[in-house]
Design an enzyme around this catalytic site. Structure first.
Site, PDB file in Angstrom:
ATOM      1  N   ARG A 132       0.792  -1.033   0.033  1.00 56.06           N
ATOM      2  CA  ARG A 132      -0.395   0.050   0.032  1.00 56.06           C
ATOM      3  C   ARG A 132       0.920   1.082  -0.042  1.00 56.06           C
ATOM      4  NH1 ARG A 132      -1.788  -3.674   3.805  1.00 56.06           N
ATOM      5  NH2 ARG A 132      -4.478  -4.432   3.117  1.00 56.06           N
TER       6      ARG A 132
ATOM      7  N   ALA B 207       8.839   2.371   8.018  1.00 53.79           N
ATOM      8  CA  ALA B 207       8.466   1.114   8.300  1.00 53.79           C
ATOM      9  C   ALA B 207       8.790  -0.056   9.708  1.00 53.79           C
ATOM     10  CB  ALA B 207       9.273   0.187   6.911  1.00 53.79           C
TER      11      ALA B 207
ATOM     12  N   GLU C  44      12.272   1.635  20.494  1.00 52.46           N
ATOM     13  CA  GLU C  44      12.090   3.007  20.901  1.00 52.46           C
ATOM     14  C   GLU C  44      11.608   2.925  21.518  1.00 52.46           C
ATOM     15  OE1 GLU C  44       8.819   3.178  17.537  1.00 52.46           O
ATOM     16  OE2 GLU C  44      10.156   2.394  16.112  1.00 52.46           O
TER      17      GLU C  44
ATOM     18  N   HIS D 130       8.881   8.081  15.498  1.00 46.44           N
ATOM     19  CA  HIS D 130       8.227   6.884  14.857  1.00 46.44           C
ATOM     20  C   HIS D 130       6.308   7.503  14.629  1.00 46.44           C
ATOM     21  CE1 HIS D 130       6.442   2.607  14.640  1.00 46.44           C
ATOM     22  NE2 HIS D 130       5.551   3.979  14.461  1.00 46.44           N
TER      23      HIS D 130
HETATM   24  P1  NAD Z   1       1.692  -3.852   3.224  1.00 44.45           P
HETATM   25  O1  NAD Z   1       1.130  -4.721   3.594  1.00 44.45           O
HETATM   26  O2  NAD Z   1       0.444  -3.683   2.133  1.00 44.45           O
HETATM   27  O3  NAD Z   1       3.168  -3.981   2.255  1.00 44.45           O
HETATM   28  C1  NAD Z   1       3.681  -4.619   2.173  1.00 44.45           C
HETATM   29  C2  NAD Z   1       4.682  -5.191   1.930  1.00 44.45           C
HETATM   30  O4  NAD Z   1       5.973  -5.303   1.722  1.00 44.45           O
HETATM   31  C3  NAD Z   1       4.024  -6.200   0.921  1.00 44.45           C
HETATM   32  O5  NAD Z   1       3.477  -5.572  -1.223  1.00 44.45           O
HETATM   33  C4  NAD Z   1       4.322  -7.521   0.624  1.00 44.45           C
HETATM   34  O6  NAD Z   1       4.093  -8.179  -0.071  1.00 44.45           O
HETATM   35  C5  NAD Z   1       5.655  -7.134   0.492  1.00 44.45           C
HETATM   36  N1  NAD Z   1       6.868  -8.057   1.467  1.00 44.45           N
HETATM   37  C6  NAD Z   1       6.839  -8.778   2.013  1.00 44.45           C
HETATM   38  N2  NAD Z   1       7.923  -9.909   2.732  1.00 44.45           N
HETATM   39  C7  NAD Z   1       8.435  -8.465   1.369  1.00 44.45           C
HETATM   40  C8  NAD Z   1       9.996  -9.269   1.600  1.00 44.45           C
HETATM   41  N3  NAD Z   1      11.219  -9.845   1.647  1.00 44.45           N
HETATM   42  N4  NAD Z   1      11.095  -8.015   0.437  1.00 44.45           N
HETATM   43  C9  NAD Z   1      10.009  -7.324  -0.300  1.00 44.45           C
HETATM   44  N5  NAD Z   1       8.868  -6.989   0.396  1.00 44.45           N
HETATM   45  C10 NAD Z   1       8.436  -8.088   1.022  1.00 44.45           C
HETATM   46  O7  NAD Z   1       1.874  -2.448   4.190  1.00 44.45           O
HETATM   47  P2  NAD Z   1       2.181  -1.149   4.067  1.00 44.45           P
HETATM   48  O8  NAD Z   1       0.422  -0.657   4.702  1.00 44.45           O
HETATM   49  O9  NAD Z   1       2.209  -0.953   3.105  1.00 44.45           O
HETATM   50  O10 NAD Z   1       3.094  -0.531   5.224  1.00 44.45           O
HETATM   51  C11 NAD Z   1       4.245  -1.141   5.125  1.00 44.45           C
HETATM   52  C12 NAD Z   1       5.012  -1.402   6.369  1.00 44.45           C
HETATM   53  O11 NAD Z   1       5.034   0.219   6.576  1.00 44.45           O
HETATM   54  C13 NAD Z   1       5.354  -1.636   7.623  1.00 44.45           C
HETATM   55  O12 NAD Z   1       6.088  -2.513   7.883  1.00 44.45           O
HETATM   56  C14 NAD Z   1       3.953  -1.093   7.985  1.00 44.45           C
HETATM   57  O13 NAD Z   1       4.212  -1.782   9.700  1.00 44.45           O
HETATM   58  C15 NAD Z   1       4.927   0.332   8.241  1.00 44.45           C
HETATM   59  N6  NAD Z   1       3.667   0.994   8.633  1.00 44.45           N
HETATM   60  C16 NAD Z   1       5.132   2.356   9.615  1.00 44.45           C
HETATM   61  C17 NAD Z   1       4.531   3.737   9.590  1.00 44.45           C
HETATM   62  C18 NAD Z   1       4.287   4.809  10.319  1.00 44.45           C
HETATM   63  O14 NAD Z   1       4.555   5.234  11.644  1.00 44.45           O
HETATM   64  N7  NAD Z   1       6.141   4.987  10.492  1.00 44.45           N
HETATM   65  C19 NAD Z   1       2.593   4.145   9.760  1.00 44.45           C
HETATM   66  C20 NAD Z   1       2.007   2.665   8.776  1.00 44.45           C
HETATM   67  C21 NAD Z   1       2.810   1.590   8.344  1.00 44.45           C
HETATM   68  C1  MLT Z   2       1.725   1.264  12.040  1.00 53.08           C
HETATM   69  O1  MLT Z   2       2.112  -0.063  11.824  1.00 53.08           O
HETATM   70  O2  MLT Z   2       0.590   1.313  11.617  1.00 53.08           O
HETATM   71  C2  MLT Z   2       2.408   1.977  12.469  1.00 53.08           C
HETATM   72  O3  MLT Z   2       3.303   2.456  12.859  1.00 53.08           O
HETATM   73  C3  MLT Z   2       1.283   3.595  12.998  1.00 53.08           C
HETATM   74  C4  MLT Z   2       1.471   3.937  14.856  1.00 53.08           C
HETATM   75  O4  MLT Z   2       0.647   2.906  14.750  1.00 53.08           O
HETATM   76  O5  MLT Z   2       1.459   4.296  15.695  1.00 53.08           O
END
Ligand code: NAD
Ligand code: MLT
Length: 310
Positions: free
Chosen positions: A150, A230, A260, A278
């Site tokens: 996503r 991520a 963290e 974060h």
């Molecule tokens: P998502 O599940 O939509 O996308 C993750 C993608 O990673 C998938 O397409 C999957 O196929 C791929 N993937 C899995 N294993 C893999 C590998 N070994 N190599 C490469 N790709 C691989 O998730 P998302 O919503 O796009 O979120 C991505 C990341 O961001 C997650 O770790 C989520 O926890 C993190 N996130 C962080 C914050 C924040 O506050 N910083 C906010 C939202 C999401």
């Molecule tokens: C998440 O995975 O959605 C993020 O880490 C966002 C959060 O909960 O702060």
């Protein structure tokens, strides 16, 4: 029956209001594992963000638990195997903060390219150092996106608008799907070799832990820049710090850390590292979206229905 729900991390009011229509809600944040273990037995559902570690001990003490909701995407702070063994539904809210995390990634990339946080701090100290903060343009640069889910896809759209060339690695996304978005799928070693900027958007799992390490960094372009919005642990922090100190990596923008808060990370002492605590999902809009999503899924499960994102 009056169900009881414990909210153990800050959750937007809109979600709490939905829950209160249906059950008794206690908001009790900042609990230690022992404190959580002591009270969780009274509750039918537990709602968290990333702050609460929902360990096997917590889950085993939650004898009435039917639902654990994660107001956000990553469920790495929940022992999902222990929950499954106990028949507890674990659901997240993966869509509500996609755009917030995407926009944070773009903000980090632009800030990194133009040294905005460092220049701000310098000017506020009374300095006027224009040559010290020479930046680079993103136009025409190669952006390597590791994880084309996503957030990775939304980042690609915005990077393309800035005329970056996007390449991606994701073992679960087809070349055709990526090509339809104008993105070239490449093997991971090729992504590391070609990218001027690397941004990671995968979950933290066995395959992705320390996937960016001293060996893989050695294969990258000199002067590569790195972004992690991520999960901490995808990049080996010690290896990244060494590579920045040696000049191999020109800079990094990090929203997430192996521990963290990251009190002892070697990265915090480096000028060419910019950091946020974060904040990827920290927008008013995203927090409302994820709170409403987990609240509705919680009510659905407690009433005998299903969760949308299990
Ligand atoms: P998502 O599940 O939509 O996308 C993750 C993608 O990673 C998938 O397409 C999957 O196929 C791929 N993937 C899995 N294993 C893999 C590998 N070994 N190599 C490469 N790709 C691989 O998730 P998302 O919503 O796009 O979120 C991505 C990341 O961001 C997650 O770790 C989520 O926890 C993190 N996130 C962080 C914050 C924040 O506050 N910083 C906010 C939202 C999401
Ligand atoms: C998440 O995975 O959605 C993020 O880490 C966002 C959060 O909960 O702060």
């Amino acid at each position: 029956m009056n169900y009881r729900v414990l909210v153990s991390d800050p959750l937007a009011e809109e979600g709490i209001d939905i829950l209160k229509e249906f059950c008794d809600v206690d908001v009790n944040t900042g609990l230690t594992e022992d404190q959580l273990v002591a009270i969780i037995g009274d509750y039918d559902a537990l709602l968290v963000r990333s702050g609460t570690e929902v360990t096997a001990r917590v889950i085993d003490a939650g004898t009435k638990l039917k639902f654990i909701g994660r107001a956000g995407a990553g469920v790495d702070n929940i022992d999902t195997e222990a929950a499954t063994r106990r028949g507890i539904v674990v659901a997240n809210a993966p869509e509500g903060n996609t755009l917030a995390a995407t926009e944070h990634t773009m903000a980090m990339m632009l800030s990194l390219a133009r040294n905005i946080p460092q220049a701000t701090a310098s000017l506020k100290k009374g300095e006027w150092k224009r040559s010290k903060f020479m930046g680079v343009e993103l136009n025409d640069k190669v952006l390597g996106i590791m994880g084309f889910g996503r957030i990775g896809r939304e980042v690609a759209k915005r990077a393309q608008a800035m005329q970056m060339k996007c390449i991606a690695y994701d073992p679960f996304i087809t070349r055709e799907r990526a090509a339809s978005l104008g993105v070239e799928m490449v093997p991971l070693d090729e992504l590391f070799r070609r990218a001027d900027v690397i941004t990671v958007h995968t979950p933290l799992i066995k395959e992705t832990r320390h996937v960016i390490n001293d060996k893989t960094i050695a294969t990258m372009r000199d002067g590569v820049r790195m972004i992690n919005c991520a999960r901490g642990g995808i990049i080996d922090e010690k290896a990244l710090a060494d590579a920045i100190a040696s000049g191999k990596v020109a800079g990094a923008a990090l929203d997430v850390f192996e521990n963290e808060p990251p009190t002892d990370s070697p990265l915090l002492n480096l000028d060419r590292v910019i950091v946020t605590p974060h904040l990827g999902a920290s927008t008013v809009e995203a927090q409302k979206n994820v709170a409403v999503s987990v609240a509705n899924q919680c009510i659905s499960v407690l009433s005998g229905g299903a969760a949308k994102y299990v």
